[in-house]
Design a protein around this motif. Structure first.
Motif, PDB file in Angstrom:
ATOM      1  N   THR A  33      -6.171  -2.221   0.099  1.00 57.05           N
ATOM      2  CA  THR A  33      -4.382  -2.085  -0.527  1.00 57.05           C
ATOM      3  C   THR A  33      -4.597  -1.192  -0.342  1.00 57.05           C
ATOM      4  OG1 THR A  33      -5.716  -1.416  -2.444  1.00 57.05           O
ATOM      5  CG2 THR A  33      -4.674  -3.504  -2.879  1.00 57.05           C
ATOM      6  N   GLY A  34      -5.176  -0.037   0.707  1.00 55.79           N
ATOM      7  CA  GLY A  34      -5.045   1.237   0.646  1.00 55.79           C
ATOM      8  C   GLY A  34      -4.210   1.421   2.326  1.00 55.79           C
ATOM      9  N   PRO A  35      -3.169   1.461   2.373  1.00 57.32           N
ATOM     10  CA  PRO A  35      -2.492   0.932   3.240  1.00 57.32           C
ATOM     11  C   PRO A  35      -2.888   1.509   4.926  1.00 57.32           C
ATOM     12  CG  PRO A  35      -0.933   2.538   2.044  1.00 57.32           C
ATOM     13  CD  PRO A  35      -1.747   2.185   0.917  1.00 57.32           C
ATOM     14  N   PHE A  36      -3.262   3.305   3.868  1.00 53.94           N
ATOM     15  CA  PHE A  36      -4.376   3.349   5.765  1.00 53.94           C
ATOM     16  C   PHE A  36      -5.176   2.843   6.169  1.00 53.94           C
ATOM     17  CE2 PHE A  36      -2.095   7.177   3.759  1.00 53.94           C
ATOM     18  CZ  PHE A  36      -1.154   7.756   5.307  1.00 53.94           C
ATOM     19  N   ASN A  37      -5.836   2.071   5.281  1.00 56.53           N
ATOM     20  CA  ASN A  37      -7.057   1.022   5.575  1.00 56.53           C
ATOM     21  C   ASN A  37      -6.516  -0.189   5.989  1.00 56.53           C
ATOM     22  OD1 ASN A  37      -9.439   2.485   4.476  1.00 56.53           O
ATOM     23  ND2 ASN A  37      -8.923   1.448   3.030  1.00 56.53           N
ATOM     24  N   ILE A  38      -5.406  -0.656   6.018  1.00 55.70           N
ATOM     25  CA  ILE A  38      -4.800  -1.967   6.181  1.00 55.70           C
ATOM     26  C   ILE A  38      -3.591  -1.807   8.167  1.00 55.70           C
ATOM     27  CG2 ILE A  38      -2.238  -3.460   6.762  1.00 55.70           C
ATOM     28  CD1 ILE A  38      -4.847  -4.078   4.895  1.00 55.70           C
ATOM     29  N   GLY A  39      -3.577  -0.329   7.931  1.00 57.11           N
ATOM     30  CA  GLY A  39      -2.880   0.108   9.827  1.00 57.11           C
ATOM     31  C   GLY A  39      -4.023   0.405  10.495  1.00 57.11           C
ATOM     32  N   SER A  40      -5.326   0.779  10.159  1.00 54.47           N
ATOM     33  CA  SER A  40      -6.268   1.260  10.784  1.00 54.47           C
ATOM     34  C   SER A  40      -7.146  -0.764  11.094  1.00 54.47           C
ATOM     35  CB  SER A  40      -7.696   1.901   9.798  1.00 54.47           C
ATOM     36  OG  SER A  40      -8.422   2.636  10.794  1.00 54.47           O
ATOM     37  N   ALA A  56      -4.802 -11.560   2.255  1.00 49.36           N
ATOM     38  CA  ALA A  56      -5.650 -13.000   0.667  1.00 49.36           C
ATOM     39  C   ALA A  56      -5.764 -11.958  -0.545  1.00 49.36           C
ATOM     40  CB  ALA A  56      -7.084 -13.665   0.759  1.00 49.36           C
ATOM     41  N   GLY A  57      -5.418 -12.594  -1.644  1.00 49.29           N
ATOM     42  CA  GLY A  57      -5.650 -12.167  -3.031  1.00 49.29           C
ATOM     43  C   GLY A  57      -3.797 -10.727  -2.912  1.00 49.29           C
ATOM     44  N   ASN A  58      -4.289  -9.267  -2.804  1.00 45.62           N
ATOM     45  CA  ASN A  58      -3.326  -8.144  -2.939  1.00 45.62           C
ATOM     46  C   ASN A  58      -3.234  -7.440  -1.653  1.00 45.62           C
ATOM     47  OD1 ASN A  58      -5.260  -7.129  -4.287  1.00 45.62           O
ATOM     48  ND2 ASN A  58      -4.830  -6.104  -5.683  1.00 45.62           N
ATOM     49  N   ALA A  59      -3.925  -8.164  -0.988  1.00 42.26           N
ATOM     50  CA  ALA A  59      -4.085  -7.274  -0.030  1.00 42.26           C
ATOM     51  C   ALA A  59      -2.098  -6.330   0.423  1.00 42.26           C
ATOM     52  CB  ALA A  59      -4.122  -8.266   1.730  1.00 42.26           C
ATOM     53  N   THR A  60      -1.816  -5.192   0.886  1.00 43.55           N
ATOM     54  CA  THR A  60      -1.406  -4.715   1.251  1.00 43.55           C
ATOM     55  C   THR A  60      -0.743  -4.666   2.628  1.00 43.55           C
ATOM     56  OG1 THR A  60      -2.149  -2.902   0.130  1.00 43.55           O
ATOM     57  CG2 THR A  60      -0.108  -2.191   1.921  1.00 43.55           C
ATOM     58  N   VAL A 124     -14.268 -11.594   7.471  1.00 43.25           N
ATOM     59  CA  VAL A 124     -13.609 -11.332   6.149  1.00 43.25           C
ATOM     60  C   VAL A 124     -14.345  -9.784   6.114  1.00 43.25           C
ATOM     61  CG1 VAL A 124     -13.757 -11.910   3.983  1.00 43.25           C
ATOM     62  CG2 VAL A 124     -13.916 -14.030   5.596  1.00 43.25           C
ATOM     63  N   VAL A 125     -13.611  -9.068   5.420  1.00 40.54           N
ATOM     64  CA  VAL A 125     -13.455  -8.296   4.923  1.00 40.54           C
ATOM     65  C   VAL A 125     -12.799  -8.023   3.021  1.00 40.54           C
ATOM     66  CG1 VAL A 125     -14.601  -6.230   6.392  1.00 40.54           C
ATOM     67  CG2 VAL A 125     -11.691  -7.110   5.987  1.00 40.54           C
ATOM     68  N   GLY A 126     -13.683  -7.520   2.131  1.00 38.84           N
ATOM     69  CA  GLY A 126     -12.784  -7.071   0.900  1.00 38.84           C
ATOM     70  C   GLY A 126     -12.254  -5.787   0.374  1.00 38.84           C
ATOM     71  N   SER A 127     -11.795  -6.020  -0.504  1.00 36.71           N
ATOM     72  CA  SER A 127     -11.483  -5.277  -1.324  1.00 36.71           C
ATOM     73  C   SER A 127     -12.404  -3.639  -1.391  1.00 36.71           C
ATOM     74  CB  SER A 127     -11.340  -5.031  -3.180  1.00 36.71           C
ATOM     75  OG  SER A 127     -11.312  -3.896  -3.450  1.00 36.71           O
ATOM     76  N   GLU A 128     -11.375  -2.523  -1.358  1.00 40.85           N
ATOM     77  CA  GLU A 128     -12.246  -1.286  -1.422  1.00 40.85           C
ATOM     78  C   GLU A 128     -13.144  -0.932  -2.508  1.00 40.85           C
ATOM     79  OE1 GLU A 128      -8.529  -0.695   0.609  1.00 40.85           O
ATOM     80  OE2 GLU A 128      -9.075  -1.586  -1.462  1.00 40.85           O
TER      81      GLU A 128
END
Length: 179
Positions: A33-40, A56-60, A124-128
């Motif tokens: 969910t962290g936008p900076f993680n998604i961007g990276s 997947a799930g509630n990914a940003t 596959v990587v999952g939630s923080e």
């Protein structure tokens, strides 16, 4: 004297590596969910030539303005799909011909360098906070972990994604002569 490569030289070097790369890479990002993680993650995915990303799930999504600050436009270089249930993302990746490996600490996980990633693979990587969901872990072909020797028990999800992508390419390029 050592000098940094000029932009033209960097493009030439990257083109040489691209020509020596056959395997397809994909990713599933579950509930990050962290936008900076998604961007990276998107920036690393673009750098390593990832073809496709399933959220997947509630990914940003990478369209989040904060994600864009880190991705620096690289989200347009990788095909991505709006969030769907994690097991559906795994089915979609398998239908595209990928072997799916989760990066997670489980009892049966193998070290990343022994995971056999030198083929068409979807990482596959999952939630923080919680990692990959149990349903996703049951659906994947294999699970691997990143060995660590320090006193910290885990990596940031974006760092883990970059390490895993790098290892997948390293395994593919292992027997190549340097360009």
């Amino acid at each position: 004297m050592r000098r940094q490569l000029r932009p033209t030289d960097v493009k030439r070097l990257n083109r040489t590596w691209r020509r020596n790369t056959q395997n397809r890479l994909a990713m599933i990002i579950e509930s990050v969910t962290g936008p900076f993680n998604i961007g990276s993650i998107f920036r690393s995915a673009a750098a390593f030539g990832v073809d496709e990303i399933w959220l997947a799930g509630n990914a940003t999504p990478p369209t989040n303005p904060k994600a864009g600050k880190t991705a620096l436009g690289t989200e347009r270089l990788v095909k991505w799909h709006e969030p769907i249930p994690a097991t559906e993302a795994v089915k979609a990746a398998k239908a595209e011909g990928y072997t799916v490996h989760a990066i997670e600490l489980t009892a049966e996980a193998v070290p990343l360098h022994r995971a056999g990633l030198g083929r068409d693979v979807c990482l596959v990587v999952g939630s923080e906070d919680h990692g990959c969901s149990p349903a996703l872990l049951d659906a994947v072909d294999g699970v691997c972990y990143i060995p660590q020797v320090g006193r910290v028990g885990s990596f940031n999800v974006a760092v883990a994604a970059a390490i895993a992508l790098s290892e997948a390419r390293r395994q593919e390029w292992e027997n190549l002569l340097e360009p």
